[in-house]
Design an enzyme around this catalytic site. Sequence first.
Site, PDB file in Angstrom:
ATOM      1  N   HIS A 289       0.988  -1.156   0.160  1.00  0.00           N
ATOM      2  CA  HIS A 289      -0.008  -0.086   0.002  1.00  0.00           C
ATOM      3  C   HIS A 289       0.798   1.241   0.144  1.00  0.00           C
ATOM      4  O   HIS A 289       1.707   1.366   0.835  1.00  0.00           O
ATOM      5  CB  HIS A 289      -0.881  -0.057   1.040  1.00  0.00           C
ATOM      6  N   HIS A 332      -0.470   2.608  11.505  1.00  0.00           N
ATOM      7  CA  HIS A 332       0.770   3.619  11.595  1.00  0.00           C
ATOM      8  C   HIS A 332       0.648   4.578  12.620  1.00  0.00           C
ATOM      9  O   HIS A 332      -0.123   4.985  13.183  1.00  0.00           O
ATOM     10  CB  HIS A 332       1.046   4.055  10.202  1.00  0.00           C
ATOM     11  N   GLU A 338      -2.791  14.452  11.086  1.00  0.00           N
ATOM     12  CA  GLU A 338      -3.657  14.060   9.984  1.00  0.00           C
ATOM     13  C   GLU A 338      -5.260  14.420  10.325  1.00  0.00           C
ATOM     14  O   GLU A 338      -5.615  13.733  11.179  1.00  0.00           O
ATOM     15  CB  GLU A 338      -3.710  12.619   9.499  1.00  0.00           C
ATOM     16  N   HIS A 362      -6.069  12.579  13.871  1.00  0.00           N
ATOM     17  CA  HIS A 362      -5.017  11.687  14.449  1.00  0.00           C
ATOM     18  C   HIS A 362      -3.578  12.461  14.685  1.00  0.00           C
ATOM     19  O   HIS A 362      -3.105  12.902  13.504  1.00  0.00           O
ATOM     20  CB  HIS A 362      -4.902  10.568  13.437  1.00  0.00           C
ATOM     21  N   HIS A 368      -3.364   4.982  14.758  1.00  0.00           N
ATOM     22  CA  HIS A 368      -4.375   4.697  14.021  1.00  0.00           C
ATOM     23  C   HIS A 368      -4.302   3.880  12.809  1.00  0.00           C
ATOM     24  O   HIS A 368      -3.312   3.364  12.238  1.00  0.00           O
ATOM     25  CB  HIS A 368      -4.979   6.192  13.488  1.00  0.00           C
TER      26      HIS A 368
END
Length: 437
Positions: A289, A332, A338, A362, A368
């Site tokens: 990803h 992560h 964020e 976050h 999260h």
Amino acid sequence: MAELKYLSGFGSEFSSEDPRRPGSLPQGQNNPQRCPYGLYAEQLSGTAFTAPRHENRRSWLYRIRPSVIHEPFKRTNSAKFLTHNWDEVDPDPNQTRWLPFDIPSAFTDFVSGLHTVCGAGDPRARHGIAIHVFLCNAPMEKSAFYNSDGDFLIVPQQGTLQITTEFGKMEVRPNEIAVIQQGMRFAVHVDGPTRGYILEVFDGHFKLPDLGPIGANGLANPRDFLTPVAHYADEEIPGFKIFSKYQGAVFEAVQNHSPFDVVAWHGNYVPYKYCLDNFMVINSVSFDHCDPSIFTVLTCPSTKAGVAIADFVIFPPRWSVQEHTFRPPYYHRNCMSEFMGLILGNYEAKEEGFAPGGATLHSAMTPHGPDSKCFNAASTAKLDAEKIAVGTQAFMFESSLSMAMTKWGAETCQKVDHKYYECWKNLPKLFSDEVNV
């Protein structure tokens, strides 16, 4: 509204004149002794005069009256939930989710509907960001607004914005964005309940991210950014209000004419809009990803190479084809902050609880990732080629700054989902003596 024609491109030198006054744009020099049609020349500078040429931003406006004609500014409480006081509540490192913010039923225009959710830094030092939501239901009447502190990146979520600027008019719908840069005067007309998000940057201006190994094309293409054409209003309007956001406070001055009286203009310091449908998605076609940085639409760089004061990132519809991969976002912890919002649809990693018109935060190094339902489904799914996020548009305001919530964001709005942490509680312990192939 005027006819919605636009000039396209990003960071280019533009020129425009209202077709009702042909020849209104001076030729050969910026500030002639007498401008055509008896206009006044006025420069709007978005960078220092001595900034390098490739960074220098300024525009010349040829207007019926110079903008200096107004009564003195006085402090006003017109935007009582707009603030840059980051010490209103105690710091909170927890994952935070907001349910959709309520749109008021009482008469509320764009300025009075501004609510600061979180942020960091100080506009007086020209360093920092603020994240706001706008919750309104009525047009701005006999008034205009400008921001002395920084740029507004506006993300409508519900309702269409009819934005009148000194440079012309823009219509901005959900799944489009608009950027109104520092000092530009504008008014917002809405028709009914309207909601959206704003990313404000104090340090500089938004730019397209460098593409590096991606090459010459990809992500947001410069030609898809649209700038309005000149459209002036020669109107005597007694009691017209000019709202100024200055050092985090709002001030009000009165004048007796419309500020949207620019007949012609030229330069590279302009308002602009962009349709998120035009974003060219880059993604993995083998395994793993990719980092969310591949979805960056615009960035406001810091003085550190590769580190942003703020990035505007989207997660649009795209094909997912990775093999041997847990395809949703990985768990992560991040040195960045964020803030996510949802314009429409269902975000793949949080299909329940994260709703259009809501948000999450976050903070730096707060863990999260996907909720338990998403993890279980993605861990066992057959990995066929699949188009994901169809009918969805999520976005992220990402910053290198550690953001604090305002009292309105933490308490007054009463939209904090205090059970958000429970979406991870049911993640099972899967550790085994057997090798998981």
